[in-house]
Write a protein that holds these residues in place. Structure first.
Motif, PDB file in Angstrom:
ATOM      1  N   SER A 154      44.613  35.446  36.162  1.00 41.26           N
ATOM      2  CA  SER A 154      44.236  36.021  37.557  1.00 41.26           C
ATOM      3  C   SER A 154      42.850  35.476  38.439  1.00 41.26           C
ATOM      4  O   SER A 154      41.963  34.668  38.299  1.00 41.26           O
ATOM      5  N   ARG A 193      43.515  38.669  32.725  1.00 39.63           N
ATOM      6  CA  ARG A 193      43.793  39.472  34.398  1.00 39.63           C
ATOM      7  C   ARG A 193      43.103  41.363  33.137  1.00 39.63           C
ATOM      8  O   ARG A 193      42.217  41.424  34.008  1.00 39.63           O
ATOM      9  N   ASN A 221      39.237  40.478  34.373  1.00 37.62           N
ATOM     10  CA  ASN A 221      39.176  41.202  35.424  1.00 37.62           C
ATOM     11  C   ASN A 221      39.189  42.049  35.486  1.00 37.62           C
ATOM     12  O   ASN A 221      38.442  43.253  36.233  1.00 37.62           O
ATOM     13  N   THR A 222      40.560  43.154  35.387  1.00 37.27           N
ATOM     14  CA  THR A 222      40.588  44.233  35.468  1.00 37.27           C
ATOM     15  C   THR A 222      39.290  45.295  34.785  1.00 37.27           C
ATOM     16  O   THR A 222      38.681  46.421  35.496  1.00 37.27           O
ATOM     17  N   GLY A 246      35.602  45.037  36.819  1.00 38.76           N
ATOM     18  CA  GLY A 246      36.079  45.582  38.140  1.00 38.76           C
ATOM     19  C   GLY A 246      36.027  45.456  39.453  1.00 38.76           C
ATOM     20  O   GLY A 246      35.018  43.790  39.415  1.00 38.76           O
TER      21      GLY A 246
END
Length: 155
Positions: free
Chosen positions: A35, A62, A65-66, A69
């Motif tokens: 991502s 991903r 990154n998630t 936040g």
């Protein structure tokens, strides 16, 4: 070529947060998939450090990154390094970028451990903050060894 591939090529297909390889063949919907993180350094928009050393976009898993936040992530230290009182790496990078000088990063019990940590820091900063080249020093102090970073002279 997609934006994701451009950013991934720029970062050598390594996650800027955890520094692990990102597999280009894994689905972008998988937590280990690729991502683009466009808020790499944190939410302090307009700050020099956020613009200059991290760039606008970085490659991240991903899941990394998630998980982070819109807050400043904690960049992990390797479990195999022997160290005490490690400083948060993004804070060190931001201060060095903003003020220059010398930043004490961590303490170690013996010189060999300190040298290994110093080598790791220079290597990690080459990917964490590619626009901020650093040199590491190991200095004795108080029965321990202090590892410090300074901004390297630009060649």
């Amino acid at each position: 070529m997609s934006q994701l591939e451009d950013v991934a090529d720029q970062d050598g297909w390594r996650c800027w947060v955890c520094d692990e390889p990102v597999d280009r063949d894994i689905s972008v919907n998988d937590p280990r998939g690729a991502s683009v993180d466009s808020r790499s350094v944190g939410s302090r928009s307009g700050k020099k450090a956020a613009r200059d050393f991290a760039g606008a976009e970085r490659l991240a898993h991903r899941g990394c990154n998630t998980k982070k936040g819109a807050v400043t992530p904690v960049i992990p230290w390797p479990a195999d390094l022997v160290l005490m009182d490690p400083a948060p790496l993004l804070t060190v990078a931001e201060r060095l970028d903003r003020k220059g000088g010398r930043e004490v990063v961590v303490r170690c019990v013996d010189r060999a451990d300190a040298k290994q940590v110093a080598d790791w820091l220079v290597d990690r900063f080459s990917r964490l903050a590619p626009g901020l080249p650093v040199d590491a020093s190991v200095d004795p102090g108080g029965g321990q060894f202090v590892v410090a970073l300074t901004v390297a002279r630009r060649r």
